[in-house]
Scaffold this motif. Structure first.
Motif, PDB file in Angstrom:
ATOM      1  N   THR A 148     -58.892 -83.028 -59.599  1.00 22.92           N
ATOM      2  CA  THR A 148     -58.767 -81.990 -60.631  1.00 22.92           C
ATOM      3  C   THR A 148     -58.211 -80.680 -60.082  1.00 22.92           C
ATOM      4  OG1 THR A 148     -61.068 -81.308 -60.241  1.00 22.92           O
ATOM      5  CG2 THR A 148     -60.686 -82.953 -61.963  1.00 22.92           C
ATOM      6  N   ARG A 149     -57.692 -80.709 -58.864  1.00 21.82           N
ATOM      7  CA  ARG A 149     -57.285 -79.459 -58.205  1.00 21.82           C
ATOM      8  C   ARG A 149     -56.262 -78.676 -59.027  1.00 21.82           C
ATOM      9  NH1 ARG A 149     -56.050 -80.683 -52.338  1.00 21.82           N
ATOM     10  NH2 ARG A 149     -58.326 -80.747 -52.283  1.00 21.82           N
ATOM     11  N   GLU A 150     -55.230 -79.351 -59.511  1.00 23.23           N
ATOM     12  CA  GLU A 150     -54.166 -78.646 -60.234  1.00 23.23           C
ATOM     13  C   GLU A 150     -54.653 -78.104 -61.573  1.00 23.23           C
ATOM     14  OE1 GLU A 150     -50.609 -80.906 -60.576  1.00 23.23           O
ATOM     15  OE2 GLU A 150     -50.417 -81.260 -58.426  1.00 23.23           O
ATOM     16  N   ILE A 151     -55.309 -78.949 -62.365  1.00 25.78           N
ATOM     17  CA  ILE A 151     -55.778 -78.509 -63.675  1.00 25.78           C
ATOM     18  C   ILE A 151     -56.901 -77.491 -63.529  1.00 25.78           C
ATOM     19  CG2 ILE A 151     -57.450 -80.409 -63.923  1.00 25.78           C
ATOM     20  CD1 ILE A 151     -55.289 -78.967 -66.756  1.00 25.78           C
ATOM     21  N   HIS A 152     -57.670 -77.596 -62.446  1.00 24.47           N
ATOM     22  CA  HIS A 152     -58.735 -76.629 -62.175  1.00 24.47           C
ATOM     23  C   HIS A 152     -58.144 -75.247 -61.902  1.00 24.47           C
ATOM     24  CE1 HIS A 152     -62.847 -75.915 -59.990  1.00 24.47           C
ATOM     25  NE2 HIS A 152     -62.589 -75.017 -60.916  1.00 24.47           N
ATOM     26  N   ALA A 153     -57.021 -75.221 -61.202  1.00 25.08           N
ATOM     27  CA  ALA A 153     -56.360 -73.943 -60.913  1.00 25.08           C
ATOM     28  C   ALA A 153     -55.915 -73.260 -62.201  1.00 25.08           C
ATOM     29  CB  ALA A 153     -55.166 -74.175 -59.995  1.00 25.08           C
ATOM     30  N   ILE A 154     -55.455 -74.056 -63.160  1.00 22.21           N
ATOM     31  CA  ILE A 154     -55.059 -73.500 -64.460  1.00 22.21           C
ATOM     32  C   ILE A 154     -56.278 -72.920 -65.168  1.00 22.21           C
ATOM     33  CG2 ILE A 154     -54.141 -74.069 -66.744  1.00 22.21           C
ATOM     34  CD1 ILE A 154     -52.432 -76.229 -65.362  1.00 22.21           C
ATOM     35  N   SER A 155     -57.402 -73.632 -65.092  1.00 21.40           N
ATOM     36  CA  SER A 155     -58.641 -73.147 -65.706  1.00 21.40           C
ATOM     37  C   SER A 155     -59.076 -71.824 -65.097  1.00 21.40           C
ATOM     38  CB  SER A 155     -59.763 -74.181 -65.531  1.00 21.40           C
ATOM     39  OG  SER A 155     -59.533 -75.314 -66.320  1.00 21.40           O
ATOM     40  N   ASP A 156     -58.993 -71.732 -63.775  1.00 26.57           N
ATOM     41  CA  ASP A 156     -59.373 -70.488 -63.103  1.00 26.57           C
ATOM     42  C   ASP A 156     -58.512 -69.327 -63.579  1.00 26.57           C
ATOM     43  OD1 ASP A 156     -61.353 -71.727 -61.689  1.00 26.57           O
ATOM     44  OD2 ASP A 156     -60.186 -71.958 -59.840  1.00 26.57           O
ATOM     45  N   ALA A 157     -57.217 -69.591 -63.727  1.00 22.37           N
ATOM     46  CA  ALA A 157     -56.304 -68.541 -64.185  1.00 22.37           C
ATOM     47  C   ALA A 157     -56.640 -68.112 -65.610  1.00 22.37           C
ATOM     48  CB  ALA A 157     -54.863 -69.039 -64.108  1.00 22.37           C
ATOM     49  N   LEU A 158     -56.984 -69.082 -66.457  1.00 23.83           N
ATOM     50  CA  LEU A 158     -57.342 -68.763 -67.838  1.00 23.83           C
ATOM     51  C   LEU A 158     -58.628 -67.951 -67.909  1.00 23.83           C
ATOM     52  CD1 LEU A 158     -56.532 -72.061 -69.768  1.00 23.83           C
ATOM     53  CD2 LEU A 158     -55.579 -69.801 -70.233  1.00 23.83           C
ATOM     54  N   VAL A 159     -59.598 -68.339 -67.097  1.00 26.83           N
ATOM     55  CA  VAL A 159     -60.859 -67.595 -67.072  1.00 26.83           C
ATOM     56  C   VAL A 159     -60.609 -66.160 -66.628  1.00 26.83           C
ATOM     57  CG1 VAL A 159     -63.077 -67.372 -65.887  1.00 26.83           C
ATOM     58  CG2 VAL A 159     -62.347 -69.594 -66.759  1.00 26.83           C
ATOM     59  N   ASN A 160     -59.786 -66.005 -65.603  1.00 28.89           N
ATOM     60  CA  ASN A 160     -59.478 -64.658 -65.125  1.00 28.89           C
ATOM     61  C   ASN A 160     -58.738 -63.846 -66.180  1.00 28.89           C
ATOM     62  OD1 ASN A 160     -60.659 -64.980 -62.612  1.00 28.89           O
ATOM     63  ND2 ASN A 160     -58.814 -65.861 -61.720  1.00 28.89           N
ATOM     64  N   ALA A 161     -57.880 -64.522 -66.945  1.00 26.41           N
ATOM     65  CA  ALA A 161     -57.089 -63.828 -67.954  1.00 26.41           C
ATOM     66  C   ALA A 161     -57.881 -63.535 -69.223  1.00 26.41           C
ATOM     67  CB  ALA A 161     -55.858 -64.658 -68.317  1.00 26.41           C
ATOM     68  N   LYS A 162     -58.871 -64.377 -69.515  1.00 26.97           N
ATOM     69  CA  LYS A 162     -59.632 -64.239 -70.759  1.00 26.97           C
ATOM     70  C   LYS A 162     -61.031 -63.674 -70.527  1.00 26.97           C
ATOM     71  CE  LYS A 162     -57.189 -66.143 -74.262  1.00 26.97           C
ATOM     72  NZ  LYS A 162     -57.111 -65.660 -75.652  1.00 26.97           N
ATOM     73  N   LEU A 163     -61.892 -64.502 -69.932  1.00 24.44           N
ATOM     74  CA  LEU A 163     -63.299 -64.122 -69.832  1.00 24.44           C
ATOM     75  C   LEU A 163     -63.519 -62.948 -68.897  1.00 24.44           C
ATOM     76  CD1 LEU A 163     -65.129 -67.567 -69.815  1.00 24.44           C
ATOM     77  CD2 LEU A 163     -64.445 -66.139 -71.734  1.00 24.44           C
ATOM     78  N   ALA A 164     -62.605 -62.724 -67.968  1.00 24.97           N
ATOM     79  CA  ALA A 164     -62.776 -61.595 -67.055  1.00 24.97           C
ATOM     80  C   ALA A 164     -62.814 -60.271 -67.812  1.00 24.97           C
ATOM     81  CB  ALA A 164     -61.649 -61.574 -66.027  1.00 24.97           C
ATOM     82  N   PHE A 165     -62.162 -60.218 -68.981  1.00 30.08           N
ATOM     83  CA  PHE A 165     -62.206 -58.992 -69.774  1.00 30.08           C
ATOM     84  C   PHE A 165     -63.578 -58.779 -70.395  1.00 30.08           C
ATOM     85  CE2 PHE A 165     -57.615 -59.793 -69.685  1.00 30.08           C
ATOM     86  CZ  PHE A 165     -57.189 -58.560 -69.230  1.00 30.08           C
ATOM     87  N   GLY A 166     -64.408 -59.817 -70.335  1.00 24.21           N
ATOM     88  CA  GLY A 166     -65.780 -59.667 -70.792  1.00 24.21           C
ATOM     89  C   GLY A 166     -66.580 -58.724 -69.919  1.00 24.21           C
ATOM     90  N   PHE A 167     -66.055 -58.409 -68.715  1.00 23.00           N
ATOM     91  CA  PHE A 167     -66.719 -57.414 -67.873  1.00 23.00           C
ATOM     92  C   PHE A 167     -66.830 -56.092 -68.625  1.00 23.00           C
ATOM     93  CE2 PHE A 167     -64.433 -59.491 -64.031  1.00 23.00           C
ATOM     94  CZ  PHE A 167     -65.263 -60.592 -64.128  1.00 23.00           C
ATOM     95  N   MET A 168     -65.814 -55.799 -69.441  1.00 23.09           N
ATOM     96  CA  MET A 168     -65.718 -54.494 -70.082  1.00 23.09           C
ATOM     97  C   MET A 168     -65.999 -54.537 -71.574  1.00 23.09           C
ATOM     98  SD  MET A 168     -62.223 -53.653 -68.057  1.00 23.09           S
ATOM     99  CE  MET A 168     -61.799 -55.388 -68.138  1.00 23.09           C
ATOM    100  N   ASP A 169     -65.988 -55.712 -72.164  1.00 23.91           N
ATOM    101  CA  ASP A 169     -66.103 -55.804 -73.613  1.00 23.91           C
ATOM    102  C   ASP A 169     -67.094 -56.900 -74.003  1.00 23.91           C
ATOM    103  OD1 ASP A 169     -65.321 -56.717 -76.415  1.00 23.91           O
ATOM    104  OD2 ASP A 169     -64.073 -54.933 -76.189  1.00 23.91           O
ATOM    105  N   ASP A 170     -68.185 -56.510 -74.653  1.00 25.62           N
ATOM    106  CA  ASP A 170     -69.220 -57.472 -75.033  1.00 25.62           C
ATOM    107  C   ASP A 170     -68.716 -58.508 -76.029  1.00 25.62           C
ATOM    108  OD1 ASP A 170     -71.037 -56.273 -73.385  1.00 25.62           O
ATOM    109  OD2 ASP A 170     -72.113 -55.200 -74.965  1.00 25.62           O
ATOM    110  N   LYS A 171     -67.761 -58.127 -76.879  1.00 26.23           N
ATOM    111  CA  LYS A 171     -67.253 -59.068 -77.883  1.00 26.23           C
ATOM    112  C   LYS A 171     -66.531 -60.236 -77.222  1.00 26.23           C
ATOM    113  CE  LYS A 171     -66.776 -55.705 -81.639  1.00 26.23           C
ATOM    114  NZ  LYS A 171     -65.827 -55.013 -82.558  1.00 26.23           N
TER     115      LYS A 171
END
Length: 247
Positions: A17-40
């Motif tokens: 799952t290395r390749e698809i996992h890397a895509i997931s990590d990028a998505l999490v960083n791009a999406k959920l990482a903004f949850g650091f600053m925004d509760d919504k």
């Protein structure tokens, strides 16, 4: 000669799952990482995974006398924690008007199909999702709490809304080790064809994860806010120096 490390099934899953996992990590960083600053954003990230974890925990109970049930590790259950956090962010009546989005429904349909036809494949979902929570989820929580501490305008108890990644008296390292050991023990009893099916299904786990992560709402507005604040800061600095040099 250095000792050769055993190539167990968990490592094979990670490689597969290395390749698809890397895509997931990028998505999490791009999406959920903004949850650091925004509760919504954070709450919407919780919401998309709530149904998935709830289904898997129900499946582990329904299949408790099978290999699937062997992954039900004490202290790992998260359904109640999800519900506490969602109640904190969305209010007590959040379930009344809640309808799972299309990507979540698609995910649940896949889980139900597997449980009905080849339930052993559910262990791919259980392993990857809980291992991800015990690893990446904890990192996200720590970063989010750091941002909360640095925010002078937000008076929030750090445990509020963070039940999902709070395992209390249970040691996270030990739970990860126990989960890996259970997965490897199960794999040792499987034939090669079944193992290959699990490796292929592991890729589907991340594909479905990526779809629901893409559906997380609010990250775009956070980016816009950050850009607005940035440009306002630039304008203020420029105006300050312009005024300074005119004197």
């Amino acid at each position: 000669m250095p000792e050769v490390e055993e190539d167990n099934f968990c490592k094979k899953m990670r490689r597969a799952t290395r390749e698809i996992h890397a895509i997931s990590d990028a998505l999490v960083n791009a999406k959920l990482a903004f949850g650091f600053m925004d509760d919504k954003v954070w709450a919407d990230g919780l919401l998309v995974f709530y149904e998935i974890f709830r289904y898997l925990e129900g499946a582990m109970l329904r299949l408790k006398n099978t290999k699937v049930g062997q992954l039900r590790i004490e202290g790992l259950q998260r359904t109640e924690a999800f519900e506490k956090d969602l109640e904190f962010y969305l209010g007590k009546g959040w379930m009344k008007n809640y309808t799972p989005r299309d990507s979540v429904i698609k995910y649940l349909m896949r889980l139900r199909e597997i449980e009905d036809t080849d339930s052993l494949l559910l262990i791919a979902y259980i392993y990857h999702l809980y291992m991800g929570l015990l690893s990446g989820g904890i990192i996200l929580r720590k970063k989010r709490q750091l941002v909360q501490r640095m925010n002078p305008f937000k008076d929030t108890v750090l445990n509020d809304g963070n039940h999902l990644t709070d395992f209390g008296e249970y040691n996270i390292y030990e739970m990860k080790r126990e989960l890996r050991n259970a997965m490897n023990r199960i794999a040792d009893l499987l034939d090669e064809d079944t193992k290959n099916k699990l490796l292929e299904e592991s890729k589907t786990v991340y594909m479905l994860n990526n779809e629901i992560i893409r559906s997380v709402q609010g990250a775009g507005s956070v980016i816009i806010k950050k850009l607005v604040y940035f440009f306002i800061s630039i304008i203020i600095v420029v105006c300050f120096f312009f005024h300074l040099f005119r004197q």
